[in-house]
Design a protein around this motif. Structure first.
Motif, PDB file in Angstrom:
ATOM      1  N   ASP A 191      -2.418   3.704 -11.238  1.00 65.60           N
ATOM      2  CA  ASP A 191      -1.984   3.181  -9.936  1.00 65.60           C
ATOM      3  C   ASP A 191      -2.651   3.958  -8.811  1.00 65.60           C
ATOM      4  O   ASP A 191      -3.140   3.392  -7.824  1.00 65.60           O
ATOM      5  CB  ASP A 191      -0.468   3.289  -9.787  1.00 65.60           C
ATOM      6  CG  ASP A 191       0.293   2.296 -10.648  1.00 65.60           C
ATOM      7  OD1 ASP A 191      -0.335   1.356 -11.168  1.00 65.60           O
ATOM      8  OD2 ASP A 191       1.519   2.461 -10.807  1.00 65.60           O
ATOM      9  N   ALA A 195      -5.479   2.585  -6.040  1.00 69.10           N
ATOM     10  CA  ALA A 195      -5.255   2.709  -4.601  1.00 69.10           C
ATOM     11  C   ALA A 195      -6.359   3.527  -3.934  1.00 69.10           C
ATOM     12  O   ALA A 195      -6.825   3.197  -2.840  1.00 69.10           O
ATOM     13  CB  ALA A 195      -3.892   3.346  -4.335  1.00 69.10           C
ATOM     14  N   LYS A 205      -7.779  -6.805  -0.572  1.00 66.42           N
ATOM     15  CA  LYS A 205      -6.485  -6.840  -1.235  1.00 66.42           C
ATOM     16  C   LYS A 205      -6.463  -5.864  -2.410  1.00 66.42           C
ATOM     17  O   LYS A 205      -7.499  -5.563  -2.999  1.00 66.42           O
ATOM     18  CB  LYS A 205      -6.171  -8.253  -1.767  1.00 66.42           C
ATOM     19  CG  LYS A 205      -5.854  -9.294  -0.695  1.00 66.42           C
ATOM     20  CD  LYS A 205      -5.651 -10.660  -1.339  1.00 66.42           C
ATOM     21  CE  LYS A 205      -5.281 -11.713  -0.315  1.00 66.42           C
ATOM     22  NZ  LYS A 205      -3.885 -11.569   0.146  1.00 66.42           N
ATOM     23  N   TYR A 208      -1.369  -5.261  -8.083  1.00 66.49           N
ATOM     24  CA  TYR A 208      -0.852  -4.574  -9.261  1.00 66.49           C
ATOM     25  C   TYR A 208      -0.252  -5.622 -10.198  1.00 66.49           C
ATOM     26  O   TYR A 208       0.713  -6.300  -9.844  1.00 66.49           O
ATOM     27  CB  TYR A 208       0.223  -3.567  -8.881  1.00 66.49           C
ATOM     28  CG  TYR A 208      -0.291  -2.348  -8.155  1.00 66.49           C
ATOM     29  CD1 TYR A 208      -0.813  -1.272  -8.857  1.00 66.49           C
ATOM     30  CD2 TYR A 208      -0.253  -2.269  -6.759  1.00 66.49           C
ATOM     31  CE1 TYR A 208      -1.287  -0.142  -8.193  1.00 66.49           C
ATOM     32  CE2 TYR A 208      -0.718  -1.150  -6.091  1.00 66.49           C
ATOM     33  CZ  TYR A 208      -1.238  -0.086  -6.812  1.00 66.49           C
ATOM     34  OH  TYR A 208      -1.706   1.024  -6.151  1.00 66.49           O
ATOM     35  N   LYS A 250       4.289   3.851  -7.202  1.00 68.21           N
ATOM     36  CA  LYS A 250       3.467   2.653  -7.000  1.00 68.21           C
ATOM     37  C   LYS A 250       3.535   2.195  -5.537  1.00 68.21           C
ATOM     38  O   LYS A 250       2.514   1.892  -4.917  1.00 68.21           O
ATOM     39  CB  LYS A 250       3.949   1.528  -7.925  1.00 68.21           C
ATOM     40  CG  LYS A 250       3.019   0.309  -7.949  1.00 68.21           C
ATOM     41  CD  LYS A 250       3.582  -0.815  -8.785  1.00 68.21           C
ATOM     42  CE  LYS A 250       3.775  -0.448 -10.228  1.00 68.21           C
ATOM     43  NZ  LYS A 250       2.490  -0.329 -10.957  1.00 68.21           N
ATOM     44  N   ILE A 251       4.758   2.160  -4.984  1.00 70.10           N
ATOM     45  CA  ILE A 251       4.918   1.743  -3.587  1.00 70.10           C
ATOM     46  C   ILE A 251       4.268   2.749  -2.643  1.00 70.10           C
ATOM     47  O   ILE A 251       3.651   2.384  -1.636  1.00 70.10           O
ATOM     48  CB  ILE A 251       6.414   1.567  -3.245  1.00 70.10           C
ATOM     49  CG1 ILE A 251       7.027   0.435  -4.077  1.00 70.10           C
ATOM     50  CG2 ILE A 251       6.587   1.279  -1.750  1.00 70.10           C
ATOM     51  CD1 ILE A 251       6.426  -0.928  -3.830  1.00 70.10           C
ATOM     52  N   SER A 253       1.625   4.492  -3.284  1.00 70.47           N
ATOM     53  CA  SER A 253       0.189   4.194  -3.356  1.00 70.47           C
ATOM     54  C   SER A 253      -0.137   2.970  -2.506  1.00 70.47           C
ATOM     55  O   SER A 253      -1.169   2.920  -1.824  1.00 70.47           O
ATOM     56  CB  SER A 253      -0.230   3.946  -4.811  1.00 70.47           C
ATOM     57  OG  SER A 253      -0.073   5.094  -5.592  1.00 70.47           O
ATOM     58  N   CYS A 254       0.754   1.970  -2.539  1.00 69.37           N
ATOM     59  CA  CYS A 254       0.557   0.758  -1.737  1.00 69.37           C
ATOM     60  C   CYS A 254       0.499   1.094  -0.246  1.00 69.37           C
ATOM     61  O   CYS A 254      -0.355   0.591   0.493  1.00 69.37           O
ATOM     62  CB  CYS A 254       1.692  -0.239  -1.983  1.00 69.37           C
ATOM     63  SG  CYS A 254       1.774  -0.921  -3.648  1.00 69.37           S
ATOM     64  N   VAL A 265      -1.105  -5.776  -0.154  1.00 68.21           N
ATOM     65  CA  VAL A 265      -0.948  -5.331  -1.531  1.00 68.21           C
ATOM     66  C   VAL A 265       0.017  -6.296  -2.217  1.00 68.21           C
ATOM     67  O   VAL A 265       1.028  -6.691  -1.634  1.00 68.21           O
ATOM     68  CB  VAL A 265      -0.403  -3.891  -1.616  1.00 68.21           C
ATOM     69  CG1 VAL A 265      -0.245  -3.466  -3.065  1.00 68.21           C
ATOM     70  CG2 VAL A 265      -1.330  -2.927  -0.883  1.00 68.21           C
ATOM     71  N   LEU A 267       2.280  -7.359  -5.785  1.00 68.18           N
ATOM     72  CA  LEU A 267       2.878  -6.992  -7.069  1.00 68.18           C
ATOM     73  C   LEU A 267       3.183  -8.287  -7.808  1.00 68.18           C
ATOM     74  O   LEU A 267       3.979  -9.103  -7.326  1.00 68.18           O
ATOM     75  CB  LEU A 267       4.182  -6.203  -6.863  1.00 68.18           C
ATOM     76  CG  LEU A 267       4.128  -4.976  -5.937  1.00 68.18           C
ATOM     77  CD1 LEU A 267       5.512  -4.358  -5.812  1.00 68.18           C
ATOM     78  CD2 LEU A 267       3.130  -3.954  -6.440  1.00 68.18           C
ATOM     79  N   GLN A 289       4.423  -9.487  -1.732  1.00 70.55           N
ATOM     80  CA  GLN A 289       3.295  -9.020  -0.936  1.00 70.55           C
ATOM     81  C   GLN A 289       3.797  -7.964   0.032  1.00 70.55           C
ATOM     82  O   GLN A 289       4.833  -8.143   0.690  1.00 70.55           O
ATOM     83  CB  GLN A 289       2.592 -10.164  -0.201  1.00 70.55           C
ATOM     84  CG  GLN A 289       3.443 -10.897   0.807  1.00 70.55           C
ATOM     85  CD  GLN A 289       2.624 -11.901   1.619  1.00 70.55           C
ATOM     86  OE1 GLN A 289       1.417 -12.005   1.466  1.00 70.55           O
ATOM     87  NE2 GLN A 289       3.285 -12.622   2.506  1.00 70.55           N
TER      88      GLN A 289
END
Length: 294
Positions: A191, A195, A205, A208, A250-251, A253-254, A265, A267, A289
């Motif tokens: 992840d 990113a 874009k 994940y 993960k969030i 990194s987003c 981003v 998911l 999104q």
């Protein structure tokens, strides 16, 4: 097939047309989760979506991990797997297996499953583009320093090899390894690697693809899917516990990717056939999104 079926297919293509025009020559980073890699049909479906993106003029890049394959190989070698804060502790013996599995098995398999008659894929080991430092962290309560061994954090990305492949319309398939200043190869969380690459290019874009439908307010209720999440709502969702556990890094990194110039981003659930195309090329989408603002 009935005439109405053909008409519906034409309507889908027409709905996708403005998106195809808008995203032409734009870079899209797709991170494949380990759960998708383990399901061959889901993997093939997702890679067909990636191929479609390439055929209509987009510039997709695939970044993948290999956690389950690595765990199997370590077990077969008699090496124990230990995780600290969700990251695999990787000593020198384990790192040799990690590097072999992720480069020579997982990366090769994913590249081979892209439909070669339609598109061209190129394997790109991460240690050719990611430069990393050893990852450590300190527990704020006890003061204990966590040491994961040969696990790294990317500090710089050489985008040259990636851009060279994109210029020839090849799809880079990248594994998350990084080269340290000490000459050692480091294992990087996939992840985080995706990113970092999306930020460095930057990409239009970042998607994940995993085994969850997106961000759910209630994990037991698929109807609680958050379709659009502005980043200013993230702190509140963290306090509420909606974003927690493995979803938290993960969030994070987003958010870093969005702040660095990535526009959106996504998911999405790779178990749903063609979820990547449905998310990107339809008005409503099927996942979550994450955007800077509405």
């Amino acid at each position: 097939m009935e005439l109405t079926d053909y008409i519906q297919k034409a309507e889908v293509l027409i709905e996708a047309m403005p998106y195809i025009a808008d995203f032409r020559d734009e870079i899209i980073v797709v991170k494949l989760g380990g759960s998708v890699q383990e399901d061959v049909e889901a993997l093939k479906s997702t890679l067909m979506d990636v191929a479609f993106m390439s055929i209509v003029g987009m510039l997709p890049i695939v970044v993948h991990g290999g956690g389950k394959a690595i765990s199997r190989a370590l077990k077969e070698s008699g090496l124990e797997t230990q995780f600290v804060q969700g990251l695999r502790v990787t000593d020198e013996a384990s790192m040799r297996i990690v590097e072999d599995v992720i480069k020579n098995q997982v990366n090769r398999q994913i590249a081979s499953l892209l439909p070669e008659k339609l598109v061209s894929a190129a394997q790109l080991p991460g240690d050719r583009i990611f430069f990393a430092v050893k990852k450590t962290a300190q527990d704020p309560d006890s003061g204990k320093v966590f040491d994961w061994g040969y696990v790294g954090t990317p500090t710089w990305v050489d985008t040259g090899p990636v851009r060279a492949l994109l210029q020839t319309r090849k799809i880079p398939v990248i594994c998350p390894l990084g080269l340290g200043s000490d000459g050692h190869v480091y294992n990087i969380n996939a992840d985080t690697a995706a990113a970092a690459l999306a930020k460095a290019l930057p990409s239009r874009k970042l998607a994940y693809v995993s085994d969850v439908p997106g961000l759910l307010r209630d994990p037991s209720d698929r109807g609680s899917l958050i379709e659009t999440l502005p980043i200013d709502q993230v702190p509140g969702l963290i306090r509420e516990g909606v974003i927690s556990g493995g979803m938290l890094p993960k969030i994070e990194s987003c958010l870093e990717a969005l702040q660095a110039g990535v526009r959106k981003v996504h998911l999405v659930d790779g178990r749903m056939p063609h979820s990547l195309l449905l998310e990107i090329f339809t008005t409503k989408g099927v996942g979550t999104q994450i955007v800077k603002s509405i």
